[in-house]
Design a protein around this motif. Structure first.
Motif, PDB file in Angstrom:
ATOM      1  N   LEU A   1       0.856  -1.192   0.000  1.00 22.49           N
ATOM      2  CA  LEU A   1       0.000   0.000   0.000  1.00 22.49           C
ATOM      3  C   LEU A   1       0.889   1.237   0.000  1.00 22.49           C
ATOM      4  CD1 LEU A   1      -2.761   1.426   0.384  1.00 22.49           C
ATOM      5  CD2 LEU A   1      -2.431   1.122   2.852  1.00 22.49           C
ATOM      6  N   VAL A   2       0.585   2.159  -0.900  1.00 23.90           N
ATOM      7  CA  VAL A   2       1.376   3.384  -1.002  1.00 23.90           C
ATOM      8  C   VAL A   2       0.449   4.538  -1.352  1.00 23.90           C
ATOM      9  CG1 VAL A   2       1.902   3.029  -3.444  1.00 23.90           C
ATOM     10  CG2 VAL A   2       3.472   4.371  -2.028  1.00 23.90           C
ATOM     11  N   GLN A   3       0.823   5.727  -0.945  1.00 28.96           N
ATOM     12  CA  GLN A   3       0.025   6.907  -1.286  1.00 28.96           C
ATOM     13  C   GLN A   3       0.319   7.342  -2.716  1.00 28.96           C
ATOM     14  OE1 GLN A   3       0.840   9.895   1.735  1.00 28.96           O
ATOM     15  NE2 GLN A   3      -0.975   9.266   2.891  1.00 28.96           N
ATOM     16  N   ALA A   4      -0.627   8.021  -3.297  1.00 27.03           N
ATOM     17  CA  ALA A   4      -0.445   8.556  -4.639  1.00 27.03           C
ATOM     18  C   ALA A   4       0.808   9.426  -4.679  1.00 27.03           C
ATOM     19  CB  ALA A   4      -1.655   9.367  -5.061  1.00 27.03           C
ATOM     20  N   GLY A   5       1.589   9.240  -5.742  1.00 29.10           N
ATOM     21  CA  GLY A   5       2.847   9.957  -5.868  1.00 29.10           C
ATOM     22  C   GLY A   5       4.040   9.186  -5.340  1.00 29.10           C
ATOM     23  N   GLY A   6       3.764   8.102  -4.634  1.00 31.40           N
ATOM     24  CA  GLY A   6       4.822   7.297  -4.055  1.00 31.40           C
ATOM     25  C   GLY A   6       5.426   6.306  -5.034  1.00 31.40           C
ATOM     26  N   SER A   7       6.320   5.466  -4.508  1.00 29.85           N
ATOM     27  CA  SER A   7       7.042   4.503  -5.336  1.00 29.85           C
ATOM     28  C   SER A   7       7.037   3.118  -4.705  1.00 29.85           C
ATOM     29  CB  SER A   7       8.504   4.942  -5.511  1.00 29.85           C
ATOM     30  OG  SER A   7       8.597   6.189  -6.163  1.00 29.85           O
ATOM     31  N   LEU A   8       7.118   2.123  -5.560  1.00 31.11           N
ATOM     32  CA  LEU A   8       7.306   0.736  -5.148  1.00 31.11           C
ATOM     33  C   LEU A   8       8.225   0.065  -6.156  1.00 31.11           C
ATOM     34  CD1 LEU A   8       3.701  -0.496  -4.189  1.00 31.11           C
ATOM     35  CD2 LEU A   8       5.624  -0.171  -2.616  1.00 31.11           C
ATOM     36  N   ARG A   9       8.926  -0.955  -5.687  1.00 31.37           N
ATOM     37  CA  ARG A   9       9.757  -1.753  -6.592  1.00 31.37           C
ATOM     38  C   ARG A   9       9.352  -3.214  -6.465  1.00 31.37           C
ATOM     39  NH1 ARG A   9      16.008  -3.697  -6.426  1.00 31.37           N
ATOM     40  NH2 ARG A   9      16.478  -3.558  -8.657  1.00 31.37           N
ATOM     41  N   LEU A  10       8.865  -3.768  -7.564  1.00 36.58           N
ATOM     42  CA  LEU A  10       8.491  -5.171  -7.596  1.00 36.58           C
ATOM     43  C   LEU A  10       9.673  -6.009  -8.080  1.00 36.58           C
ATOM     44  CD1 LEU A  10       4.932  -4.986  -9.216  1.00 36.58           C
ATOM     45  CD2 LEU A  10       5.580  -4.697  -6.818  1.00 36.58           C
ATOM     46  N   SER A  11       9.781  -7.196  -7.509  1.00 40.71           N
ATOM     47  CA  SER A  11      10.797  -8.149  -7.941  1.00 40.71           C
ATOM     48  C   SER A  11      10.116  -9.465  -8.282  1.00 40.71           C
ATOM     49  CB  SER A  11      11.831  -8.386  -6.841  1.00 40.71           C
ATOM     50  OG  SER A  11      12.510  -7.212  -6.499  1.00 40.71           O
ATOM     51  N   CYS A  12      10.704 -10.193  -9.210  1.00 44.75           N
ATOM     52  CA  CYS A  12      10.194 -11.516  -9.579  1.00 44.75           C
ATOM     53  C   CYS A  12      11.391 -12.428  -9.779  1.00 44.75           C
ATOM     54  CB  CYS A  12       9.358 -11.430 -10.834  1.00 44.75           C
ATOM     55  SG  CYS A  12       8.889 -13.045 -11.506  1.00 44.75           S
ATOM     56  N   ALA A  13      11.533 -13.383  -8.869  1.00 45.26           N
ATOM     57  CA  ALA A  13      12.647 -14.319  -8.933  1.00 45.26           C
ATOM     58  C   ALA A  13      12.172 -15.645  -9.511  1.00 45.26           C
ATOM     59  CB  ALA A  13      13.232 -14.529  -7.545  1.00 45.26           C
ATOM     60  N   ALA A  14      12.865 -16.103 -10.531  1.00 45.29           N
ATOM     61  CA  ALA A  14      12.521 -17.367 -11.175  1.00 45.29           C
ATOM     62  C   ALA A  14      13.411 -18.488 -10.657  1.00 45.29           C
ATOM     63  CB  ALA A  14      12.679 -17.241 -12.682  1.00 45.29           C
ATOM     64  N   SER A  15      12.827 -19.646 -10.526  1.00 42.32           N
ATOM     65  CA  SER A  15      13.581 -20.832 -10.122  1.00 42.32           C
ATOM     66  C   SER A  15      13.089 -22.024 -10.922  1.00 42.32           C
ATOM     67  CB  SER A  15      13.418 -21.089  -8.621  1.00 42.32           C
ATOM     68  OG  SER A  15      12.069 -21.344  -8.299  1.00 42.32           O
ATOM     69  N   GLY A  16      13.900 -23.054 -10.965  1.00 43.20           N
ATOM     70  CA  GLY A  16      13.542 -24.257 -11.702  1.00 43.20           C
ATOM     71  C   GLY A  16      14.174 -24.347 -13.076  1.00 43.20           C
ATOM     72  N   ARG A  17      14.483 -23.206 -13.653  1.00 45.26           N
ATOM     73  CA  ARG A  17      15.237 -23.133 -14.911  1.00 45.26           C
ATOM     74  C   ARG A  17      15.676 -21.690 -15.109  1.00 45.26           C
ATOM     75  NH1 ARG A  17      11.918 -22.835 -20.458  1.00 45.26           N
ATOM     76  NH2 ARG A  17      13.714 -21.498 -20.866  1.00 45.26           N
TER      77      ARG A  17
END
Length: 125
Positions: A11-27
C-alpha cells in the motif's frame, strides 16, 4: 518445477514509489523475454511492461510510460519493475510473466508460458 515468485507489492500513497521483484527458479530464462501484467478488479489482465532476453530493449504500456522502469538480472534470474509517481488507477494485482518462446518479444497474453502468483499493489488517493 518452474516457479516465479513476486515480491515488493503493498500500500502506497499517490505519488509514491514501489519496486516489484520476480525471482525465477527451476530453470534459467536468459533467452526469454520477461514482463509484467496487471489486473484490476472487474477488468481484464493487461500488459504493463516487457524486457527482451538481453535486457537491451524495453516496452511499456502508454499508461505507465515515463513512470515505470523494467529491468532484469540474468545472473539472478530476476526481473524488476520500478514504479514511480504511482496513481490510484495503478491499483491492481501485478503478475510477472515469461515468454514461452526464446529470443522473441512479448506482445500478447498468448505469448506467456509462465506466470507468477501475483502481488497486490494498492495506491491510495
Amino acid at each position: 518445477q518452474v516457479q516465479l515468485v513476486e515480491s515488493g507489492g503493498g500500500l502506497v500513497q499517490a505519488g509514491g514509489s514501489l519496486r516489484l521483484s520476480c525471482a525465477a527458479s527451476g530453470r534459467t530464462f536468459g533467452s526469454n523475454a520477461m514482463g509484467w501484467f496487471r489486473q484490476a478488479p472487474g477488468k481484464e489482465r493487461e500488459f504493463v511492461a516487457a524486457i527482451s532476453w538481453s535486457g537491451s530493449s524495453t516496452y511499456y504500456a502508454d499508461s505507465v510510460k515515463g513512470r515505470f522502469t523494467i529491468s532484469r538480472d540474468n545472473v539472478k534470474n530476476t526481473v524488476y519493475l520500478q514504479m514511480n509517481s504511482l496513481k490510484p488507477e495503478d491499483t491492481a494485482v501485478y503478475y510477472c510473466a515469461v515468454d514461452r518462446r526464446a529470443y522473441s518479444v512479448i506482445s500478447t497474453l498468448s505469448d506467456i508460458g509462465y506466470w507468477g502468483q501475483g502481488t497486490q499493489v494498492t495506491v491510495s488517493s
